[in-house]
Scaffold this motif. Structure first.
Motif, PDB file in Angstrom:
ATOM      1  N   VAL A   7       0.834  -1.206   0.000  1.00 39.32           N
ATOM      2  CA  VAL A   7       0.000   0.000   0.000  1.00 39.32           C
ATOM      3  C   VAL A   7       0.869   1.257   0.000  1.00 39.32           C
ATOM      4  O   VAL A   7       0.639   2.182  -0.798  1.00 39.32           O
ATOM      5  N   PHE A   8       1.872   1.296   0.865  1.00 38.38           N
ATOM      6  CA  PHE A   8       2.725   2.475   0.949  1.00 38.38           C
ATOM      7  C   PHE A   8       3.530   2.666  -0.336  1.00 38.38           C
ATOM      8  O   PHE A   8       3.730   3.791  -0.785  1.00 38.38           O
ATOM      9  N   PHE A   9       3.961   1.556  -0.919  1.00 39.15           N
ATOM     10  CA  PHE A   9       4.746   1.678  -2.133  1.00 39.15           C
ATOM     11  C   PHE A   9       3.889   2.158  -3.304  1.00 39.15           C
ATOM     12  O   PHE A   9       4.337   2.960  -4.117  1.00 39.15           O
ATOM     13  N   ILE A  10       2.662   1.685  -3.391  1.00 33.06           N
ATOM     14  CA  ILE A  10       1.760   2.146  -4.451  1.00 33.06           C
ATOM     15  C   ILE A  10       1.500   3.641  -4.305  1.00 33.06           C
ATOM     16  O   ILE A  10       1.452   4.384  -5.290  1.00 33.06           O
ATOM     17  N   LEU A  11       1.344   4.094  -3.056  1.00 37.13           N
ATOM     18  CA  LEU A  11       1.160   5.528  -2.812  1.00 37.13           C
ATOM     19  C   LEU A  11       2.384   6.318  -3.260  1.00 37.13           C
ATOM     20  O   LEU A  11       2.260   7.398  -3.860  1.00 37.13           O
ATOM     21  N   LEU A  12       3.569   5.778  -2.979  1.00 42.17           N
ATOM     22  CA  LEU A  12       4.806   6.417  -3.432  1.00 42.17           C
ATOM     23  C   LEU A  12       4.834   6.497  -4.951  1.00 42.17           C
ATOM     24  O   LEU A  12       5.138   7.552  -5.527  1.00 42.17           O
ATOM     25  N   PHE A  38       9.730   5.219   5.972  1.00 41.97           N
ATOM     26  CA  PHE A  38      11.049   5.828   5.895  1.00 41.97           C
ATOM     27  C   PHE A  38      11.743   5.461   4.590  1.00 41.97           C
ATOM     28  O   PHE A  38      12.380   6.310   3.953  1.00 41.97           O
ATOM     29  N   ILE A  39      11.624   4.209   4.176  1.00 41.10           N
ATOM     30  CA  ILE A  39      12.202   3.783   2.895  1.00 41.10           C
ATOM     31  C   ILE A  39      11.559   4.561   1.746  1.00 41.10           C
ATOM     32  O   ILE A  39      12.251   5.070   0.856  1.00 41.10           O
ATOM     33  N   CYS A  40      10.247   4.675   1.765  1.00 37.16           N
ATOM     34  CA  CYS A  40       9.528   5.379   0.695  1.00 37.16           C
ATOM     35  C   CYS A  40       9.906   6.857   0.635  1.00 37.16           C
ATOM     36  O   CYS A  40      10.072   7.422  -0.453  1.00 37.16           O
ATOM     37  N   ILE A  41      10.052   7.491   1.788  1.00 38.58           N
ATOM     38  CA  ILE A  41      10.430   8.912   1.836  1.00 38.58           C
ATOM     39  C   ILE A  41      11.810   9.119   1.225  1.00 38.58           C
ATOM     40  O   ILE A  41      12.027  10.050   0.431  1.00 38.58           O
ATOM     41  N   THR A  92      20.537   9.800   7.921  1.00 38.93           N
ATOM     42  CA  THR A  92      20.113   9.241   6.633  1.00 38.93           C
ATOM     43  C   THR A  92      19.118  10.172   5.946  1.00 38.93           C
ATOM     44  O   THR A  92      19.230  10.452   4.749  1.00 38.93           O
ATOM     45  N   PHE A  93      18.143  10.646   6.723  1.00 41.37           N
ATOM     46  CA  PHE A  93      17.152  11.572   6.155  1.00 41.37           C
ATOM     47  C   PHE A  93      17.820  12.843   5.645  1.00 41.37           C
ATOM     48  O   PHE A  93      17.510  13.326   4.550  1.00 41.37           O
ATOM     49  N   PHE A  94      18.761  13.392   6.419  1.00 44.06           N
ATOM     50  CA  PHE A  94      19.421  14.633   6.008  1.00 44.06           C
ATOM     51  C   PHE A  94      20.311  14.423   4.785  1.00 44.06           C
ATOM     52  O   PHE A  94      20.436  15.321   3.941  1.00 44.06           O
ATOM     53  N   ILE A  95      20.921  13.244   4.654  1.00 42.96           N
ATOM     54  CA  ILE A  95      21.713  12.939   3.455  1.00 42.96           C
ATOM     55  C   ILE A  95      20.814  12.922   2.226  1.00 42.96           C
ATOM     56  O   ILE A  95      21.142  13.502   1.186  1.00 42.96           O
ATOM     57  N   SER A  96      19.668  12.261   2.348  1.00 46.11           N
ATOM     58  CA  SER A  96      18.721  12.187   1.223  1.00 46.11           C
ATOM     59  C   SER A  96      18.145  13.559   0.901  1.00 46.11           C
ATOM     60  O   SER A  96      17.976  13.910  -0.272  1.00 46.11           O
ATOM     61  N   PHE A  97      17.861  14.334   1.943  1.00 44.74           N
ATOM     62  CA  PHE A  97      17.315  15.682   1.718  1.00 44.74           C
ATOM     63  C   PHE A  97      18.361  16.572   1.066  1.00 44.74           C
ATOM     64  O   PHE A  97      18.033  17.372   0.171  1.00 44.74           O
ATOM     65  N   PHE A  98      19.613  16.443   1.486  1.00 47.25           N
ATOM     66  CA  PHE A  98      20.688  17.226   0.874  1.00 47.25           C
ATOM     67  C   PHE A  98      20.845  16.847  -0.595  1.00 47.25           C
ATOM     68  O   PHE A  98      21.062  17.717  -1.450  1.00 47.25           O
ATOM     69  N   TYR A  99      20.721  15.546  -0.887  1.00 49.75           N
ATOM     70  CA  TYR A  99      20.769  15.093  -2.277  1.00 49.75           C
ATOM     71  C   TYR A  99      19.623  15.728  -3.071  1.00 49.75           C
ATOM     72  O   TYR A  99      19.827  16.232  -4.184  1.00 49.75           O
ATOM     73  N   PHE A 100      18.419  15.693  -2.513  1.00 50.55           N
ATOM     74  CA  PHE A 100      17.244  16.284  -3.169  1.00 50.55           C
ATOM     75  C   PHE A 100      17.484  17.763  -3.460  1.00 50.55           C
ATOM     76  O   PHE A 100      17.250  18.248  -4.576  1.00 50.55           O
ATOM     77  N   PHE A 101      17.941  18.483  -2.452  1.00 50.09           N
ATOM     78  CA  PHE A 101      18.145  19.924  -2.560  1.00 50.09           C
ATOM     79  C   PHE A 101      19.228  20.243  -3.595  1.00 50.09           C
ATOM     80  O   PHE A 101      19.063  21.130  -4.432  1.00 50.09           O
ATOM     81  N   THR A 102      20.338  19.496  -3.565  1.00 45.43           N
ATOM     82  CA  THR A 102      21.453  19.727  -4.486  1.00 45.43           C
ATOM     83  C   THR A 102      21.049  19.468  -5.935  1.00 45.43           C
ATOM     84  O   THR A 102      21.321  20.277  -6.837  1.00 45.43           O
ATOM     85  N   THR A 103      20.379  18.342  -6.172  1.00 42.91           N
ATOM     86  CA  THR A 103      19.965  17.984  -7.531  1.00 42.91           C
ATOM     87  C   THR A 103      18.912  18.947  -8.061  1.00 42.91           C
ATOM     88  O   THR A 103      18.942  19.328  -9.236  1.00 42.91           O
TER      89      THR A 103
END
Length: 415
Positions: free
Chosen positions: A3-8, A57-60, A346-357
């Motif tokens: 369900v969560f993955f389909i929402l993603l 958390f994985i989906c985010i 981990t969240f901040f690494i992914s967010f930094f990646y999002f922001f940079t890209t």
């Protein structure tokens, strides 16, 4: 989990544009990887509030590394610093020429001494060559550490192609293939798959910068080359798993696919989500690796020059113990980050990646060649996320870029 993955998936699909094939491919990769696990009978035994949190958390994190590519709309690539480009390309090509030679040498030696792919991969039989062949250990470690430098030549290939500089484009393509050759030298299907996929995805990222007739030619090149690479990929798979009679015993009874070789392909493609979630459910503070898994190449280089005292066997034992001696399996993007840095970082690494890209792509119809060199490394992360976290694989390309930039600035100051 479903369900969560389909929402993603549905949420990511909201941002799909007809002219952004790069973003669409990244979504489809994630989608296919997730749902192939049901063809091979993967089950998940945990059902708790912690499971819900981990799935979310994985989906985010997956969302954060895929979504910024929805902003891609590159119409022209400009070379704003020709002096640095010429300087960097000169150094890069020397490194990649050496890599081509060493990977070809390793491939020949491995084919002669270790034709059994199963022994090379499962039993690490290549370690025996350390004693049999002088300096083989150093050559192997160097080639393994630098294997991803070839990706830096892919933007250069497309840049020259866009300017109709066919000879320069050919050299760039040849040197970029050092990363592909390393996949065959190390019997690494993941490396072969990754190089092919990034080459294709990057084409769609900068497709609008190429003349129409070049687009047609590159499309044909990709089509025919992909067929050849897929055949070689399947050949390696067949040779490896046809020699592993016991592999058929691993097939779950509820697996739809029963043939061991076909099962190995789907099992290969579908491991990350179920394995990653399983490991997160078992993660505790005492399993924290403190970045050990990510900085192994750096530690190995520093240890080689006597700067730090680090032992590869102790490091591997630490990692194996954390993953309950199943660290060789694909655990996806999120789980290795959590094991090394914890949930918050981990969240901040992914967010930094999002922001940079996002900064690199949003509202950027015209983009510099230097930015494109960084973008192909950023593209590496969502592409390999179906297997593992790719940040550790980018240390050498980033180090090479950084050192060349620093050396060029120093050189410019003393002119």
């Amino acid at each position: 989990m479903v369900v969560f993955f389909i929402l993603l998936f549905l949420f990511l699909m909201l941002f799909v544009r007809k002219d952004n094939t790069t973003y669409t491919i990244l979504i489809l990769l994630t989608f296919v990887t997730f749902f192939t696990q049901f063809l091979v009978g993967r089950d998940f035994e945990y059902k708790s509030y912690k499971t819900i949190f981990n799935v979310c958390f994985i989906c985010i994190n997956i969302f954060l590394i895929i979504k910024p590519w929805s902003y891609a709309n590159i119409l022209r690539v400009e070379n704003l610093n020709i002096g640095f480009f010429v300087y960097f390309k000169k150094i890069l090509y020397k490194v990649l020429f050496l890599n081509l030679f060493l990977n070809l040498l390793i491939l020949i030696l491995v084919l002669i001494y270790l034709p059994d792919i199963a022994a090379f991969k499962a039993e690490s039989a290549y370690l025996n060559l350390y004693d049999q062949i002088p300096y083989f250990a150093n050559i192997f470690r160097y080639a393994f550490t630098t294997q991803n430098a070839g990706y830096l030549a892919i933007p250069i290939f497309y840049y020259h192609l866009g300017n109709l500089e066919k000879k320069e484009a050919f050299y760039a393509f040849l040197f970029s293939s050092s990363s592909l050759l390393s996949g065959f030298a190390f019997y690494s299907r993941a490396q072969i798959f990754t190089y092919t996929l990034i080459f294709i995805i990057y084409f769609f990222l900068i497709k609008k910068t190429l003349p129409n007739f070049i687009q047609v030619k590159v499309s044909k090149l990709i089509k025919y080359s992909s067929v050849c690479i897929v055949v070689l990929f399947l050949f390696i798979t067949y040779i490896r798993f046809s020699a592993m009679d016991y592999y058929g015993d691993r097939i779950p009874q509820n697996s739809i696919i029963k043939d061991p070789i076909i099962y190995s392909l789907f099992d290969y493609a579908s491991q990350s989500y179920s394995n990653g979630l399983y490991q997160l459910e078992r993660f505790t503070a005492d399993k924290s690796l403190g970045g050990e898994q990510f900085f192994r190449d750096i530690y190995q280089i520093l240890n080689f020059f006597g700067i730090v005292n680090w032992d590869v066997k102790e490091s591997q034992e630490l990692i194996d113990k954390a993953y309950d001696y199943d660290g060789g399996a694909f655990n996806g993007y999120t789980t290795p980050l959590v094991f090394n840095f914890g949930y918050i970082l981990t969240f901040f690494i992914s967010f930094f990646y999002f922001f940079t890209t996002k900064i690199k792509l949003k509202n950027k119809a015209v983009i510099s060649l230097k930015s494109m060199l960084f973008l192909i490394l950023l593209l590496f992360i969502p592409t390999v996320s179906i297997f593992y976290t790719g940040y550790a694989l980018l240390f050498f390309p980033l180090l090479l870029l950084g050192l060349c930039r620093f050396a060029y600035l120093i050189k410019s100051l003393f002119r």
